[in-house]
Design a protein around this motif. Structure first.
Motif, mmCIF file in Angstrom:
data_model
loop_
_atom_site.group_PDB
_atom_site.id
_atom_site.type_symbol
_atom_site.label_atom_id
_atom_site.label_comp_id
_atom_site.label_asym_id
_atom_site.label_seq_id
_atom_site.Cartn_x
_atom_site.Cartn_y
_atom_site.Cartn_z
ATOM 1 N N PRO A 288 0.806 -1.225 0.000
ATOM 2 C CA PRO A 288 0.000 0.000 0.000
ATOM 3 C C PRO A 288 0.836 1.270 0.000
ATOM 4 N N GLU A 289 2.141 1.151 0.291
ATOM 5 C CA GLU A 289 3.001 2.326 0.290
ATOM 6 C C GLU A 289 3.256 2.841 -1.126
ATOM 7 N N LYS A 290 2.996 2.004 -2.127
ATOM 8 C CA LYS A 290 3.098 2.450 -3.525
ATOM 9 C C LYS A 290 2.168 1.569 -4.353
ATOM 10 N N MET A 291 1.006 2.089 -4.667
ATOM 11 C CA MET A 291 -0.021 1.303 -5.338
ATOM 12 C C MET A 291 0.124 1.390 -6.847
ATOM 13 N N GLY A 292 -0.417 0.367 -7.532
ATOM 14 C CA GLY A 292 -0.422 0.374 -8.980
ATOM 15 C C GLY A 292 -0.757 -0.991 -9.532
ATOM 16 N N MET A 293 -0.811 -1.094 -10.872
ATOM 17 C CA MET A 293 -1.077 -2.365 -11.535
ATOM 18 C C MET A 293 -0.430 -2.321 -12.912
ATOM 19 N N GLU A 338 -6.043 -7.378 -19.305
ATOM 20 C CA GLU A 338 -7.356 -7.533 -19.919
ATOM 21 C C GLU A 338 -8.250 -6.338 -19.582
ATOM 22 N N GLY A 339 -8.851 -5.782 -20.611
ATOM 23 C CA GLY A 339 -9.764 -4.663 -20.431
ATOM 24 C C GLY A 339 -9.102 -3.309 -20.375
ATOM 25 N N SER A 340 -7.766 -3.255 -20.413
ATOM 26 C CA SER A 340 -7.072 -1.977 -20.337
ATOM 27 C C SER A 340 -6.913 -1.378 -21.727
ATOM 28 N N GLY A 344 -2.800 -3.045 -23.303
ATOM 29 C CA GLY A 344 -3.375 -4.203 -23.936
ATOM 30 C C GLY A 344 -3.833 -3.835 -25.343
ATOM 31 N N PRO A 345 -4.369 -4.827 -26.089
ATOM 32 C CA PRO A 345 -4.596 -6.216 -25.659
ATOM 33 C C PRO A 345 -3.371 -7.115 -25.794
ATOM 34 N N MET A 398 -2.218 2.850 -30.714
ATOM 35 C CA MET A 398 -2.685 3.656 -29.590
ATOM 36 C C MET A 398 -2.040 5.030 -29.642
ATOM 37 N N SER A 399 -2.856 6.050 -29.532
ATOM 38 C CA SER A 399 -2.357 7.421 -29.431
ATOM 39 C C SER A 399 -3.184 8.114 -28.380
#
Length: 709
Positions: A288-293, A338-340, A344-345, A398-399
């Motif tokens: 939790p000190e540095k969140m992300g995915m 997935e879904g980003s 992705g994809p 992607m742009s």
């Protein structure tokens, strides 16, 4: 070889020796430990209080460190870091398999496993290792010990533990050895766990927590003239925070094998070594000190061999010949989410089937020229071949607009297409040469001169690193500065010419000793970085970060080091007192713009008072570091204030038991690390303060115990 003579007349491994000798006899190499210019520091039984990273050991030999993770700090020699330093672990060349150098070679060995180490800054003999311009660090854990009896039985062991209050750090080390007069089996392991530490103001320096374990099993056998050793290694780091990078390590799992063979021949010595190291590495977010995915994965493998032959010539001279081969393979990709829409994809393929192959030969001559003159001269030739396959963007077109105030820049898909159209094979020929000359003026005065030409070919990430938009740039953060980097396929190899002189004088009764070293390095095609564009789209200049691309420039580095030690008082009542002091000053600039190079440590001084009385060893040390005003503006490097640290320690031994107590940063001073980079973790939590320099550790009470049995 330092093998003991035994009474048996038969050779334990003669068939193996004959086979290996027949295969390898055309090649020869030198034992690096024969070089008088290398200072080796050894560990003996019951000195395993040092646990965790090797930083504390190597710092005593003049190595600085650029802050990274808890066990992954990057060494700096003569103002140069990273791939410019050749780091060997048990003689094996292990490559950092990460764009951000999260798993550098020194992270694969714990300090309690180290039996000896050597540091050769600047002018290293060609036999010490190639493909570097800053020097060579060699840490060794292979030190077989044998018993007098013929039966394999218990020989020795140890159990060590350490606690640090600053980060609730817990470390455990264990070793066990079985031995006979011809066989030796040795296991060593370590486990380290720590939370994020606090600075001198009592504030948490977030995302500095980590956990790591290292294991090694070494088997050795010998007879009168030869020795064969096999070492198996395993490392597991389930997580390690990197406060000055945008992501963390969420797994690093590695396995390795080192096989060494040494044989005494008539008037010569032969040594051969095979190395294999494999690692699976993953970056992401875990705290939790540095969140992300955003997952990133790397698979890499090092395979190499070294063949050496040392020939004893007339007049106290030796000829050292060698042949080496290194094959490094890596795949680096970022799995699509997935879904980003942004990630992705497709999988983002960054380094696809990367190859870096080195083929080297060298010759080195060492001689006592006259009664007072000693010479070491050598030449090394290497071919470095690099190659990658086609890369792939997350999607075909992607742009995006902006994100978090940062410009996304050009399209990754366009950059991937342009990169794939290139011829991606490169070859570099490196020619190294060194001359070391020592003159013994008197028994108490010695003068050493050194002159060297050294080369380093670009790494795969420097040459082939893809990236255009924000993540494409900032997923290469090895420098901890918050900027992003792109590779450059047209990079040339670095070539450094170094001149060094050292004068050493000691008292006739050895009561004091002073050593002064001055060095100057001129680097052609130094790999630095030029600005592509500013990533900040806001009006707040504190949020400025640059997109940078690696480029070749010319650079100049120079410095002075002075070391002094003296015995100042001796008595039966108060014991022996010794004073130790040193001062180091380093400078480095680009020749084209006179811009200061990145992460050059300012003037620093250390002073220590050491006492030894009975079973106790006590020390009071003071370290002062000047303010850092010379900074790299391309990287928005921060200036830092001067600071001083006071440390107090005591250690006592009772036969098999050794205990220590130390208080580091006794005055609990707040300071910022001049080589620490910026706290990206704090920036991501609250960017109101911009990119602040990473703070150092506050006061810590450290307790350690080691029991040898």
């Amino acid at each position: 070889m330092n093998n003991k003579k035994i009474s048996q007349v038969n050779y334990l491994i003669s068939p193996l020796a004959l086979l290996i000798s027949a295969i390898l006899s055309p090649f020869v190499v030198a034992d690096d430990n024969s070089l008088e210019v290398i200072e080796v520091h050894g560990q003996t039984q019951n000195t395993h209080l040092a646990l965790g990273s090797s930083e504390s050991l190597l710092s005593e030999s003049g190595v600085d460190f650029s802050a990274a993770g808890g066990v992954s700090n990057l060494p700096i020699l003569n103002g140069m870091m990273g791939d410019r330093i050749k780091v060997l672990v048990d003689g094996a060349d292990v490559t950092a398999a990460c764009a951000n150098h999260m798993n550098p070679p020194l992270s694969y060995i714990s300090s309690n496993q180290i039996s000896s180490y050597s540091v050769v800054a600047g002018i290293s003999p060609v036999s010490a290792g190639g493909d570097n311009i800053a020097g060579v660090i060699n840490v060794n854990s292979i030190a077989p010990k044998y018993s007098e009896g013929s039966d394999l039985a218990w020989h020795s062991g140890y159990l060590s533990a350490r606690y640090r209050s600053i980060d609730d750090g817990r470390s455990v080390g264990v070793g066990a050895r079985l031995a006979s007069d011809t066989l030796s089996l040795n296991y060593q392991g370590s486990f380290t766990d720590a939370d994020s530490y606090e600075d001198g103001n009592g504030d948490l320096v977030i995302d500095t927590l980590y956990r790591a374990q290292n294991h090694s099993l070494t088997a050795a056998m010998r007879d009168q003239k030869q020795q064969f050793v096999v070492k198996l290694t395993h490392q597991k780091i389930p997580y390690q925070g990197f406060a000055n990078q945008y992501m963390d390590m969420v797994d690093n799992t590695s396995y390795g094998v080192v096989a060494q063979y040494k044989r005494e021949l008539e008037n010569s010595e032969f040594e051969g070594q095979l190395n294999w190291h494999s690692v699976k590495h993953e970056m992401g977010f875990f705290t939790p000190e540095k969140m992300g995915m955003m997952p990133m994965e790397t698979d890499a493998e090092d395979v190499s061999y070294q063949l050496k032959w040392r020939l004893n010539l007339a007049n106290k001279s030796t000829l050292l010949l060698g042949h080496e081969y290194f094959d490094y393979r890596i795949d680096d990709w970022w799995p699509g989410i997935e879904g980003s829409m942004m990630m992705g994809p497709n999988d983002y393929i960054n380094i696809n089937n990367g190859k870096r192959q080195r083929l080297a030969v060298f010759a080195e001559y060492e001689s006592q020229l006259y009664e007072k003159w000693w010479l070491n001269a050598g030449m090394r030739v290497e071919n470095v071949h690099t190659q990658v396959d086609d890369v792939q963007a997350y999607n075909d077109g992607m742009s995006m607009g902006g994100m978090g105030g940062m410009s996304m820049g050009p399209n990754d898909a366009v950059a991937a297409m342009a990169f794939n159209a290139l011829d991606k094979e490169r070859d570099d020929t490196l020619v190294d040469a060194s001359v070391l000359l020592s003159y013994q003026i008197t028994h108490n005065d010695e003068l050493q001169f050194g002159l060297a030409r050294k080369n380093r070919a670009p790494s795969l990430y420097e040459r082939y690193r893809l990236g255009c938009w924000q993540y494409g740039h900032t997923n290469d953060w090895r420098y901890g500065d918050g900027n992003g980097y792109m590779g450059n396929p047209e990079l040339d190899a670095e070539t450094a010419h170094t001149l060094s002189a050292t004068y050493t004088k000691s008292a006739k009764d050895d009561s004091w000793r002073i050593s002064t070293n001055a060095w100057y390095t001129d680097v052609s095609d130094y790999i630095d970085a030029d600005v592509v564009r500013n990533l900040n789209t806001t009006d707040d200049a504190s949020l400025d970060r640059n997109a940078l691309q690696f480029t070749n420039v010319d650079a100049t580095l120079y410095g002075v080091k002075v070391d002094f030690q003296a015995s100042i008082y001796e008595s039966k009542q108060l014991g022996d007192f010794q004073l130790k002091a040193n001062i180091t000053n380093t400078r480095g600039t680009r020749d084209d713009t006179n811009q200061d190079l990145y992460q050059i440590k300012p003037l620093q001084t250390q002073l220590g008072l050491h006492q030894k009385i009975g079973r106790f060893e006590n020390a009071l040390t003071w370290e002062w570091v000047d303010n850092k005003k010379r900074v790299d503006h391309n990287r928005f490097e921060n200036q830092t204030d001067s600071y001083h640290l006071v440390n107090l320690s005591t250690k006592a031994s009772w036969n098999a038991l050794t205990a220590s107590l130390e208080v580091t940063n006794l005055l609990d001073e707040y300071y910022q690390l001049p080589l620490g980079g910026v706290s990206v973790a704090e920036y991501r939590r609250d960017n109101a303060q911009g990119f602040q320099q990473l703070a150092g550790q506050g006061r810590s009470v450290n307790i350690a115990l080691s029991y040898a049995f």
